[in-house]
Design a protein around this motif. Structure first.
Motif, PDB file in Angstrom:
ATOM      1  N   ARG A 183       0.808  -1.217   0.000  1.00 33.10           N
ATOM      2  CA  ARG A 183       0.000   0.000   0.000  1.00 33.10           C
ATOM      3  C   ARG A 183       0.845   1.272   0.000  1.00 33.10           C
ATOM      4  NH1 ARG A 183      -4.129  -1.100   4.460  1.00 33.10           N
ATOM      5  NH2 ARG A 183      -4.604  -3.105   3.543  1.00 33.10           N
ATOM      6  N   THR A 184       1.987   1.182   0.673  1.00 37.47           N
ATOM      7  CA  THR A 184       2.780   2.409   0.819  1.00 37.47           C
ATOM      8  C   THR A 184       3.808   2.597  -0.294  1.00 37.47           C
ATOM      9  OG1 THR A 184       4.203   1.145   2.268  1.00 37.47           O
ATOM     10  CG2 THR A 184       2.571   2.568   3.329  1.00 37.47           C
ATOM     11  N   ARG A 185       3.808   1.687  -1.272  1.00 38.08           N
ATOM     12  CA  ARG A 185       4.826   1.817  -2.316  1.00 38.08           C
ATOM     13  C   ARG A 185       4.649   3.121  -3.086  1.00 38.08           C
ATOM     14  NH1 ARG A 185       4.132  -2.306  -6.664  1.00 38.08           N
ATOM     15  NH2 ARG A 185       4.650  -3.788  -5.042  1.00 38.08           N
ATOM     16  N   ALA A 186       5.771   3.895  -3.157  1.00 39.43           N
ATOM     17  CA  ALA A 186       5.659   5.194  -3.819  1.00 39.43           C
ATOM     18  C   ALA A 186       6.551   5.284  -5.048  1.00 39.43           C
ATOM     19  CB  ALA A 186       6.023   6.290  -2.827  1.00 39.43           C
ATOM     20  N   LYS A 187       7.443   4.292  -5.199  1.00 40.27           N
ATOM     21  CA  LYS A 187       8.422   4.385  -6.293  1.00 40.27           C
ATOM     22  C   LYS A 187       7.820   3.884  -7.603  1.00 40.27           C
ATOM     23  CE  LYS A 187      11.961   5.003  -3.350  1.00 40.27           C
ATOM     24  NZ  LYS A 187      12.989   5.999  -3.305  1.00 40.27           N
ATOM     25  N   SER A 188       8.175   4.596  -8.648  1.00 44.88           N
ATOM     26  CA  SER A 188       7.719   4.176  -9.968  1.00 44.88           C
ATOM     27  C   SER A 188       8.936   3.835 -10.815  1.00 44.88           C
ATOM     28  CB  SER A 188       6.957   5.299 -10.650  1.00 44.88           C
ATOM     29  OG  SER A 188       5.870   5.681  -9.834  1.00 44.88           O
ATOM     30  N   GLY A 189       8.698   3.009 -11.827  1.00 41.64           N
ATOM     31  CA  GLY A 189       9.817   2.627 -12.683  1.00 41.64           C
ATOM     32  C   GLY A 189       9.422   2.581 -14.144  1.00 41.64           C
ATOM     33  N   LEU A 190      10.385   2.922 -14.987  1.00 39.66           N
ATOM     34  CA  LEU A 190      10.207   2.717 -16.421  1.00 39.66           C
ATOM     35  C   LEU A 190      11.435   1.941 -16.874  1.00 39.66           C
ATOM     36  CD1 LEU A 190       8.741   3.134 -19.099  1.00 39.66           C
ATOM     37  CD2 LEU A 190       9.845   5.367 -19.298  1.00 39.66           C
ATOM     38  N   VAL A 191      11.195   0.708 -17.336  1.00 39.50           N
ATOM     39  CA  VAL A 191      12.300  -0.192 -17.632  1.00 39.50           C
ATOM     40  C   VAL A 191      12.311  -0.509 -19.114  1.00 39.50           C
ATOM     41  CG1 VAL A 191      13.345  -2.419 -17.056  1.00 39.50           C
ATOM     42  CG2 VAL A 191      11.980  -1.210 -15.343  1.00 39.50           C
ATOM     43  N   ILE A 192      13.472  -0.399 -19.721  1.00 37.45           N
ATOM     44  CA  ILE A 192      13.606  -0.770 -21.123  1.00 37.45           C
ATOM     45  C   ILE A 192      14.123  -2.185 -21.207  1.00 37.45           C
ATOM     46  CG2 ILE A 192      15.078  -0.450 -23.134  1.00 37.45           C
ATOM     47  CD1 ILE A 192      14.996   2.407 -22.796  1.00 37.45           C
ATOM     48  N   SER A 193      13.517  -2.978 -22.058  1.00 37.52           N
ATOM     49  CA  SER A 193      14.055  -4.307 -22.242  1.00 37.52           C
ATOM     50  C   SER A 193      14.012  -4.660 -23.709  1.00 37.52           C
ATOM     51  CB  SER A 193      13.269  -5.321 -21.419  1.00 37.52           C
ATOM     52  OG  SER A 193      13.875  -6.574 -21.565  1.00 37.52           O
ATOM     53  N   HIS A 194      15.083  -5.265 -24.141  1.00 40.51           N
ATOM     54  CA  HIS A 194      15.166  -5.667 -25.528  1.00 40.51           C
ATOM     55  C   HIS A 194      14.845  -7.153 -25.622  1.00 40.51           C
ATOM     56  CE1 HIS A 194      16.647  -6.234 -29.503  1.00 40.51           C
ATOM     57  NE2 HIS A 194      17.729  -6.867 -29.124  1.00 40.51           N
ATOM     58  N   VAL A 195      15.335  -7.884 -24.616  1.00 40.94           N
ATOM     59  CA  VAL A 195      15.159  -9.336 -24.662  1.00 40.94           C
ATOM     60  C   VAL A 195      14.138  -9.882 -23.669  1.00 40.94           C
ATOM     61  CG1 VAL A 195      17.391  -9.875 -25.660  1.00 40.94           C
ATOM     62  CG2 VAL A 195      17.206  -9.563 -23.213  1.00 40.94           C
ATOM     63  N   GLY A 196      13.681  -9.062 -22.724  1.00 43.13           N
ATOM     64  CA  GLY A 196      12.600  -9.485 -21.850  1.00 43.13           C
ATOM     65  C   GLY A 196      12.967 -10.361 -20.664  1.00 43.13           C
ATOM     66  N   PHE A 197      14.270 -10.722 -20.523  1.00 43.09           N
ATOM     67  CA  PHE A 197      14.687 -11.565 -19.390  1.00 43.09           C
ATOM     68  C   PHE A 197      14.252 -10.980 -18.058  1.00 43.09           C
ATOM     69  CE2 PHE A 197      18.656 -13.457 -21.571  1.00 43.09           C
ATOM     70  CZ  PHE A 197      17.888 -14.500 -22.046  1.00 43.09           C
ATOM     71  N   ILE A 198      14.269  -9.670 -18.013  1.00 46.19           N
ATOM     72  CA  ILE A 198      14.066  -8.985 -16.751  1.00 46.19           C
ATOM     73  C   ILE A 198      12.700  -9.302 -16.141  1.00 46.19           C
ATOM     74  CG2 ILE A 198      13.094  -6.772 -17.589  1.00 46.19           C
ATOM     75  CD1 ILE A 198      16.070  -7.125 -15.194  1.00 46.19           C
ATOM     76  N   LEU A 199      11.745  -9.727 -17.015  1.00 42.82           N
ATOM     77  CA  LEU A 199      10.404 -10.066 -16.528  1.00 42.82           C
ATOM     78  C   LEU A 199      10.436 -11.219 -15.528  1.00 42.82           C
ATOM     79  CD1 LEU A 199       8.284  -9.875 -19.779  1.00 42.82           C
ATOM     80  CD2 LEU A 199       8.191  -8.337 -17.820  1.00 42.82           C
ATOM     81  N   ASN A 200      11.476 -12.044 -15.612  1.00 37.04           N
ATOM     82  CA  ASN A 200      11.584 -13.153 -14.657  1.00 37.04           C
ATOM     83  C   ASN A 200      11.991 -12.674 -13.279  1.00 37.04           C
ATOM     84  OD1 ASN A 200      11.034 -14.871 -16.755  1.00 37.04           O
ATOM     85  ND2 ASN A 200      13.206 -15.099 -17.301  1.00 37.04           N
ATOM     86  N   TYR A 201      12.453 -11.463 -13.196  1.00 34.58           N
ATOM     87  CA  TYR A 201      12.975 -10.993 -11.914  1.00 34.58           C
ATOM     88  C   TYR A 201      12.172  -9.856 -11.307  1.00 34.58           C
ATOM     89  CZ  TYR A 201      16.778 -13.886 -13.388  1.00 34.58           C
ATOM     90  OH  TYR A 201      17.504 -14.959 -13.798  1.00 34.58           O
ATOM     91  N   ILE A 202      11.476  -9.110 -12.138  1.00 31.29           N
ATOM     92  CA  ILE A 202      10.688  -8.027 -11.549  1.00 31.29           C
ATOM     93  C   ILE A 202       9.223  -8.087 -12.007  1.00 31.29           C
ATOM     94  CG2 ILE A 202      12.563  -6.385 -11.130  1.00 31.29           C
ATOM     95  CD1 ILE A 202      11.820  -4.957 -13.694  1.00 31.29           C
ATOM     96  N   GLU A 203       8.399  -7.655 -11.115  1.00 26.46           N
ATOM     97  CA  GLU A 203       6.958  -7.639 -11.353  1.00 26.46           C
ATOM     98  C   GLU A 203       6.611  -6.291 -11.984  1.00 26.46           C
ATOM     99  OE1 GLU A 203       4.340 -10.005 -11.748  1.00 26.46           O
ATOM    100  OE2 GLU A 203       5.859 -10.757 -10.344  1.00 26.46           O
ATOM    101  N   ALA A 204       6.093  -6.338 -13.218  1.00 31.09           N
ATOM    102  CA  ALA A 204       5.754  -5.073 -13.872  1.00 31.09           C
ATOM    103  C   ALA A 204       4.239  -4.956 -14.004  1.00 31.09           C
ATOM    104  CB  ALA A 204       6.404  -4.997 -15.234  1.00 31.09           C
ATOM    105  N   ASP A 205       3.749  -3.719 -13.980  1.00 32.98           N
ATOM    106  CA  ASP A 205       2.301  -3.489 -14.013  1.00 32.98           C
ATOM    107  C   ASP A 205       1.771  -3.302 -15.426  1.00 32.98           C
ATOM    108  OD1 ASP A 205       1.821  -3.142 -10.997  1.00 32.98           O
ATOM    109  OD2 ASP A 205       3.515  -1.822 -11.419  1.00 32.98           O
TER     110      ASP A 205
END
Lengths: 405, 240
Positions: free
Chosen positions: B182-204
């Motif tokens: 509930r208290t999460r305030a940080k936002s992120g914009l992540v660039i990915s070319h190969v998509g591996f990062i999806l295995n490690y972070i939860e994106a909205d």
């Protein structure tokens, strides 16, 4: 000195140097009385003292194993505080040690050019520093050649001998009185690092805007000897030209040269180092960091590998901080045998915008980012330098940063 | 938190972005997919404010404030942080010095470095002789010290071996406060070319950037599956 040497000097009186603006020696006065005289340290003004201290030499500093201070052609102070260490005015040393002839004009040729000739024909002392065999002098020795009189020539001849197995750390500051504008400094330095000895030589130059400087140095490093040179010139000078030659004559000998140079507008620096690797397993490194804020710099370097299994590296990085500044890097590698491993790296240009913006993305202003990069650029750490000498170098760099940015 | 409205950007005379719109609410992480050269990095660099990226039209709003003309350092101070894909090497400047510059709260650089097995690199010149993985780690640790509210990550997984991906994933999740709900305030914009990062972070949310425009928006995992199966060009056709 011998008649032969004198004659050779006479013949080279008009001989122009290979590099650098030709200086008309007649423009500069020579003292009427060239004999070694003594002036009392008390005769130095407060301003003189400050200037001398800023070049790294502090007469009041108890942490110095020895001191030599010469103002114009007169000795102000000369002392050695440790057994096995000798610090003498050159004239006195030549009288005391007839054997010194074997070292005098041996690493530098008397007839190399008109400047070496003048140093012989119009000799005005200089220092002799010697660590006797096996003596480890870990506290630094300080030497300062100071110029006070307007438009005069100072011609000194120095010899340093680190005898077999000894260790010496020397800081030399060359400076001019705050009121002095113009003058000529010729300094002959012959440096001998004998078998297994170690010598670190830190030189901080602080001249005036119209001063011409022509040091002439030769260094000989024997088997397993180590010579480290650290040169800092961050204050204005009209013209400085020097290109010391080091011969690594015994297996395992090492020489390292690190220099940090700044050329403000109107300043002309033509400097470098040449190392001849004459024996196997010798090592050399030449690293120069040059910055121009409007002046011109020639950064030379020459490595000659004559025997197999030698390693040497030359690195010259230049930063141009003003539109009209000039940096000309001239690295030379000369391998005369298979098995000589030599490399060089040179880069000249302005500060990369991406580096500035990178630091700005971390929250620094453009000015803060620039000064962080310039400070890093000048951050030359020399291995084996005692911390108090590194501190002197850091202080000189810090001072100049203020004026540069 | 971040709103980009009809953004047109020129880089060295080439029109790279041609009307980008996006909106990242507080606490959300969005992923931007796209081919090499599609303008992904240009978008991030423009949000950060680098001079080479010239905004010709449109606006960038951060927390409601127009930052389109603001210098890089002011954006950083307002809370925007970028992990570079290829950070420059800066000779003579120690990594520790950069960490200290980033460190706003007096956090111990040593402890953080130790936690991420980075201690031996603190005394080295920044990025001089660093491996790809070491550079990425250095970037993320700098952001952890900087604590920005909006985190821009430019291909955080490129050049990183599998072993280190997990450590990087951990650092990214910590940056984005993924442990908070509930208290999460940080936002992120992540660039990915190969998509591996999806295995490690939860994106909205995920987008595809192509030909300088954002073409579709959706669930990032499904979007990436589509891209894997059909390629970028076909993928945007079907989603449209």
């Amino acid at each position: 000195m011998s008649e032969v040497t004198r004659n050779r000097a006479e013949l080279a009186k008009e001989k122009k140097a290979l590099f650098g603006t030709d200086v008309d020696l007649r423009q500069y006065e020579l003292p009427a009385d060239n004999k070694a005289g003594i002036v009392k340290p008390e005769s130095l003004s407060e301003e003189d003292r400050k200037k001398i201290i800023s070049s790294g030499v502090d007469l009041a500093d108890p942490n110095r194993a020895g001191t030599f201070l010469q103002a114009d052609h007169r000795i102000v102070h000369c002392a050695a505080k440790q057994p096995g260490l000798e610090v003498l005015p050159m004239a006195e040393a030549l009288e005391k040690h007839p054997w010194l002839e074997k070292f005098y004009w041996q690493a530098v040729h008397v007839d190399a050019d008109k400047y070496t000739a003048q140093a012989e024909l119009h000799f005005q002392n200089g220092y002799f520093i010697r660590a006797q065999a096996g003596q480890r002098v870990t506290t630094p020795i300080q030497a300062c050649l100071y110029m006070r009189h307007e438009n005069t020539a100072q011609n000194v001849h120095n010899i340093i001998i680190a005898e077999e197995g000894s260790e010496l750390h020397i800081i030399t500051g060359c400076a001019t009185a705050p009121s002095l504008k113009s003058g000529l400094h010729i300094g002959i330095s012959e440096i001998y690092v004998q078998r297994g000895a170690k010598l670190t030589f830190t030189m901080i130059h602080d001249w005036a805007e119209e001063v011409m400087v022509r040091p002439r140095s030769g260094i000989v490093v024997e088997e397993n000897g180590v010579f480290l040179s650290n040169y800092v010139c961050l204050k204005p000078v009209r013209s400085l030209q020097m290109y010391p030659t080091t011969r690594l004559t015994g297996p395992g000998a090492t020489a390292r040269f690190h220099s940090v140079l700044l050329a403000p507008p109107g300043c002309e620096l033509d400097t470098g180092a040449r190392v001849i690797l004459e024996a196997p397993q010798t090592r050399a490194e030449i690293i120069a960091r040059t910055i121009t804020t409007g002046g011109s710099i020639k950064a030379r370097g020459h490595l000659r590998g004559l025997k197999p299994d030698v390693k040497a590296h030359l690195e010259c990085h230049g930063l141009i901080l003003a539109e009209d500044g000039v940096i000309h890097a001239i690295p030379e590698l000369e391998g005369q045998t298979a098995g000589a491993e030599m490399s060089h790296e040179a880069a000249v240009g302005k500060i990369a915008e991406e580096e500035i913006e990178y630091l700005m993305a971390r929250g620094l202003t453009e000015e803060e980012a620039t000064s962080t990069i310039v400070r890093g650029f000048m951050n030359v750490r020399i291995e084996g330098l005692p911390p108090e000498l590194q501190a002197e170098v850091d202080r000189a760099i810090e001072e100049s940063e203020m004026s540069m940015l | 938190m971040l709103e980009v409205i009809d953004l047109w950007v020129d880089v060295n005379g080439t029109q790279v972005l041609k009307g980008v719109d996006l909106n990242i609410p507080s606490g959300e992480t969005h992923i931007l997919f796209g081919k090499n050269g599609s303008g992904k990095s240009t978008l991030l660099m423009t949000i950060m404010g680098f001079r080479r990226y010239k905004v010709q039209q449109g606006r960038i709003l951060f927390n409601g404030r127009d930052i389109t003309e603001m210098p890089v350092n002011e954006r950083a101070q307002m809370g925007i942080g970028l992990a570079f894909q290829r950070p420059p090497a800066i000779r003579g400047v120690k990594t520790r010095d950069i960490f200290n510059i980033c460190n706003s709260d007096g956090v111990s650089c040593e402890m953080l470095a130790e936690k991420f097995d980075f201690s031996s690199l603190l005394e080295r010149d920044l990025n001089v002789g660093f491996s790809g993985g070491e550079m990425k780690k250095s970037e993320l640790l700098q952001l952890l010290l900087q604590e920005p509210a909006l985190i821009l990550l430019d291909e955080p997984e490129s050049g990183v071996d599998l072993e280190n991906l997990e450590t990087l994933g951990k650092a990214i999740n910590r940056l984005l406060q993924k442990h908070l709900w509930r208290t999460r305030a940080k936002s992120g914009l992540v660039i990915s070319h190969v998509g591996f990062i999806l295995n490690y972070i939860e994106a909205d949310a995920g987008y595809v950037l192509m030909d300088g425009r954002i073409h579709c928006q959706g669930n990032p995992r499904e979007l990436f599956k589509g891209i894997q199966r059909h390629g970028y060009r076909e993928c945007i056709q079907c989603q449209r």
